[in-house]
Design an enzyme around this catalytic site. Structure first.
Site, PDB file in Angstrom:
ATOM      1  N   HIS A 244      -4.738  -9.534   8.211  1.00  0.00           N
ATOM      2  CA  HIS A 244      -4.551 -10.427   7.055  1.00  0.00           C
ATOM      3  C   HIS A 244      -4.014 -11.768   7.544  1.00  0.00           C
ATOM      4  O   HIS A 244      -3.141 -12.345   6.925  1.00  0.00           O
ATOM      5  CB  HIS A 244      -3.562  -9.847   6.052  1.00  0.00           C
ATOM      6  CG  HIS A 244      -3.830  -8.411   5.685  1.00  0.00           C
ATOM      7  ND1 HIS A 244      -3.170  -7.361   6.283  1.00  0.00           N
ATOM      8  CD2 HIS A 244      -4.679  -7.877   4.783  1.00  0.00           C
ATOM      9  CE1 HIS A 244      -3.594  -6.218   5.743  1.00  0.00           C
ATOM     10  NE2 HIS A 244      -4.521  -6.503   4.839  1.00  0.00           N
TER      11      HIS A 244
ATOM     12  N   THR B  11     -42.449 -19.597  26.309  1.00  0.00           N
ATOM     13  CA  THR B  11     -43.886 -19.607  26.103  1.00  0.00           C
ATOM     14  C   THR B  11     -44.645 -19.965  27.369  1.00  0.00           C
ATOM     15  O   THR B  11     -45.611 -19.303  27.734  1.00  0.00           O
ATOM     16  CB  THR B  11     -44.234 -20.633  25.000  1.00  0.00           C
ATOM     17  OG1 THR B  11     -43.387 -20.379  23.904  1.00  0.00           O
ATOM     18  CG2 THR B  11     -45.670 -20.516  24.585  1.00  0.00           C
TER      19      THR B  11
ATOM     20  N   GLY C 186     -36.576 -29.982  25.228  1.00  0.00           N
ATOM     21  CA  GLY C 186     -35.966 -30.525  26.435  1.00  0.00           C
ATOM     22  C   GLY C 186     -35.843 -29.565  27.602  1.00  0.00           C
ATOM     23  O   GLY C 186     -35.327 -29.952  28.652  1.00  0.00           O
TER      24      GLY C 186
ATOM     25  N   ASP D 292     -48.105 -34.621  26.761  1.00  0.00           N
ATOM     26  CA  ASP D 292     -47.485 -33.303  26.598  1.00  0.00           C
ATOM     27  C   ASP D 292     -46.814 -32.912  27.919  1.00  0.00           C
ATOM     28  O   ASP D 292     -47.451 -32.963  28.975  1.00  0.00           O
ATOM     29  CB  ASP D 292     -48.557 -32.276  26.241  1.00  0.00           C
ATOM     30  CG  ASP D 292     -47.953 -30.886  26.133  1.00  0.00           C
ATOM     31  OD1 ASP D 292     -47.170 -30.667  25.192  1.00  0.00           O
ATOM     32  OD2 ASP D 292     -48.231 -30.048  27.016  1.00  0.00           O
TER      33      ASP D 292
ATOM     34  N   ASP E  57       0.833  -1.205   0.000  1.00  0.00           N
ATOM     35  CA  ASP E  57       0.000   0.000   0.000  1.00  0.00           C
ATOM     36  C   ASP E  57       0.868   1.255   0.000  1.00  0.00           C
ATOM     37  O   ASP E  57       0.620   2.197  -0.757  1.00  0.00           O
ATOM     38  CB  ASP E  57      -0.914   0.004   1.235  1.00  0.00           C
ATOM     39  CG  ASP E  57      -2.009  -1.044   1.145  1.00  0.00           C
ATOM     40  OD1 ASP E  57      -2.553  -1.230   0.032  1.00  0.00           O
ATOM     41  OD2 ASP E  57      -2.322  -1.679   2.159  1.00  0.00           O
TER      42      ASP E  57
END
Ligand SMILES: *[C@@H]1O[C@H](CO)[C@@H](O)[C@H](O)[C@H]1NC(C)=O
Ligand SMILES: *[C@@H]1O[C@H](CO)[C@@H](O)[C@H](O)[C@H]1NC(C)=O
Length: 590
Positions: free
Chosen positions: A226, A461, A417, A571, A113
């Site tokens: 780099h 939930t 789970g 459930d 550069d």
């Protein structure tokens, strides 16, 4: 598509990324043949020094996405990790930016550069264009001895030079002023990076990376952008890593690395930069660690903190810390380093949005946010036997905790789970609340104290469902509170429970038959309303829960998880609730 990239052809990758930029910022244009992004002539508001930068690709948003009002005037891109050619840069300076007030080239210290940009600067000068160049080397990752003659590499601190120079140029400052302030900024920067792995360069064989790759758990301190080697590799944790990095940046007694003396007496700007592969979430945690350690170990409390993605190493799994010691620019109002950093920049890659005005209003110290003071819950006239209720609830919660292994096993088959652990956590939190709670014969105050625990301890939930249900229950109870103290009756409970079911149905479509905890809750409430008997109601809940066995899920996570063996288990949420209610009826008999 390979496993690593969506775009594998490196030429196509760099070109398309450059072509995308003008779509996000109409003030800039793309000269794709020369891989230049530059301000459109018609978009420049007033004569100004042009700031040109660039370097290899792979460091986005540096440099091309920093082209815009108040930042860069032009950026020249090379291929990935390789300098652009002197010819590309010459074309940018001569043909793609304004030259009448001069051009400042800001480049990072890498051999290619410096040579290519330097050559282009000389060519521009030979064309009679006033051109200066500032080379930035802010990296302290490698000390003087190892760095040798080459000097410090440039890394993320460079963007602060861009920003300060760009903002100053936009105010109409002269080339001499802009160059001086850019140099002053570069002279007062230290940065250091660390990474958990080398990055893979699209188009190159993955084996090249694999050869020298870090081992699992190792971090390379001081790694360049780099994949350049840093100073050491070790297995450590974030606090120790940050401690080492800050020491490299700030230890004045480290002869090899003492490039800038920064102390608590200085105004300091902190930049925590994502090398491309750290999630914003994790970068937040890292930033906090850096801030805490700066305060604790160095008494430094930065007056500006930037945290985000400014200069990457492709998708590098690392970050860098930059500290800028703020110096007087000597240019007066509106042109201090801080004001130049804060000044708005219309570049798509610049993400520091906070203005000087807002910074000026920050709290003087980093004291903690005031605690929230909740309003007292209003008492009611519904009375109950506190000792009896407490002991019954304790029995119920213990029965739920004992059922955790079963619930977890069912949920491992049909869900993810965590249902059992979630319920257990909630139950334990309520138990410990019962331990320390004050005695009350007001049932509403009692229910409310439990609600607060459920809301804090249970998430997901089922946490939300329980919280909504209990809040609605409290509301239903309060509606029935008599004008003078009276015991709560089974009828009042039944009515309140009906109200809560109704409320719940506003927020969840789940009904009995959907294989959720509703299969236990509905029968319980309905049975209790009619029978006024908690034992038979709990038994109805248990029957409902058993009935979910073999039921196909149409709601909730069970729908997606589709594991084997769901027909054989109930459930988990319904089972947990049934156990709780059975425990309650058992406990009330005592
Ligand atoms: C930092 O301060 C120490 C002690 O005053 C001094 O010896 C050293 O030269 C200073 N370093 C720099 C880079 O100015
Ligand atoms: C309540 O549940 C019990 C036990 O399942 C059952 O025997 C009874 O018939 C139910 N009563 C009502 C009113 O549903």
């Amino acid at each position: 598509m390979s496993a690593k990239h969506f775009i594998n052809d490196p030429t196509h990758l760099v070109n398309t990324a450059l072509l995308a930029i003008p779509y996000t910022n109409p003030a800039v244009a793309c000269d794709i043949d020369n891989k230049i992004i530059h301000m459109r002539g018609s978009a420049i508001r007033s004569p100004q020094v042009s700031i040109v930068s660039g370097g290899g690709s792979g460091h986005e948003p540096s440099f091309a996405s920093f082209v815009g009002h108040g930042l860069l005037s032009g950026a020249v891109a090379g291929t990935i990790f390789a300098s652009p050619s002197a010819e590309q840069i010459r074309r940018c300076i001569l043909h793609r930016v304004r030259k009448d007030k001069g051009v400042l080239v800001v480049v990072m210290r890498y051999t290619g550069d410096v040579l290519n940009f330097g050559m282009a600067v000389e060519k521009a000068r030979s064309h009679g264009i006033e051109t200066d160049m500032v080379v930035v080397g802010d990296d302290v990752g490698v000390g003087r001895e190892k760095g040798g003659k080459v000097g410090r590499r440039g890394i993320a601190g460079t963007v602060l030079v861009h920003k300060i120079a760009g903002a100053l140029a936009a105010q109409g400052a002269s080339l001499k002023e802009v160059t001086q302030v850019a140099q002053l900024t570069a002279d007062n920067l230290v940065s250091i990076g660390s990474s958990l792995s080398h990055v893979h360069v699209p188009g190159r064989s993955a084996d090249v990376v694999a050869e020298d790759e870090l081992k699992e758990g190792e971090v390379e301190i001081g790694m360049g952008i780099h994949n350049e080697a840093g100073s050491e590799r070790k297995v450590t944790d974030l606090p120790n890593l940050v401690q080492t990095m800050l020491k490299h940046a700030l230890d004045a007694s480290d002869k090899d690395r003492n490039f800038v003396n920064i102390s608590h007496e200085d105004d300091v700007v902190l930049l925590v930069n994502n090398l491309g592969g750290v999630s914003p979430l994790e970068l937040g945690g890292i930033t906090n660690e850096v801030i805490q350690q700066l305060a604790k170990d160095y008494k430094i409390s930065p007056i500006r903190i930037l945290s985000g993605t400014y200069m990457t190493s492709l998708n590098g799994l690392g970050f860098s810390i930059t500290l800028l010691k703020v110096k007087d620019t000597g240019l007066g109002a509106g042109k201090s380093m801080l004001e130049l950093i804060d000044a708005p920049a219309e570049a798509s890659g610049w993400t520091a949005a906070v203005t000087s005005d807002t910074w000026a209003r920050r709290r003087s110290s980093a004291k903690e946010e005031e605690r929230i003071v909740e309003e007292e819950v209003q008492p009611s006239n519904l009375r109950f036997d506190y000792a009896h209720a407490k002991s019954a609830l304790t029995t119920a919660l213990n029965r739920l905790i004992a059922a955790e292994p079963d619930i977890t096993r069912y949920d491992t088959i049909v869900g993810d789970g965590d249902c059992g652990i979630g319920l257990k956590r909630g139950a334990e939190a309520i138990l410990s609340q019962l331990e320390k709670a004050k005695t009350t014969d007001d049932v509403l105050l009692f229910v409310n104290s439990i609600i607060q625990v459920v809301e804090l301890a249970m998430d997901g939930t089922s946490g939300a469902i329980y919280a909504i249900f209990l809040n609605a229950l409290a509301h239903g109870l309060r509606q029935q509170s008599p004008s003078s103290p009276q015991p709560v009756t089974a009828e009042i409970w039944g009515n309140a429970l009906q109200t809560s079911l109704k409320s719940l149905s506003k927020y969840t479509p789940a009904q009995p038959g959907d294989r959720t905890l509703m299969d236990a809750l509905y029968p319980f409430v309905e049975n209790l309303s009619q029978s006024r008997n908690i034992d038979s109601a709990a038994e109805a809940a248990a029957e409902g829960a058993r009935g979910t066995q073999g039921m196909k899920a149409s709601l909730g996570r069970t729908v997606y998880v589709g594991g084997e063996g769901w027909q054989g288990v109930p459930d988990p949420g319904a089972h947990g609730l049934a156990e709780l209610l059975l425990g309650l009826s058992e406990g009330l008999k005592k």
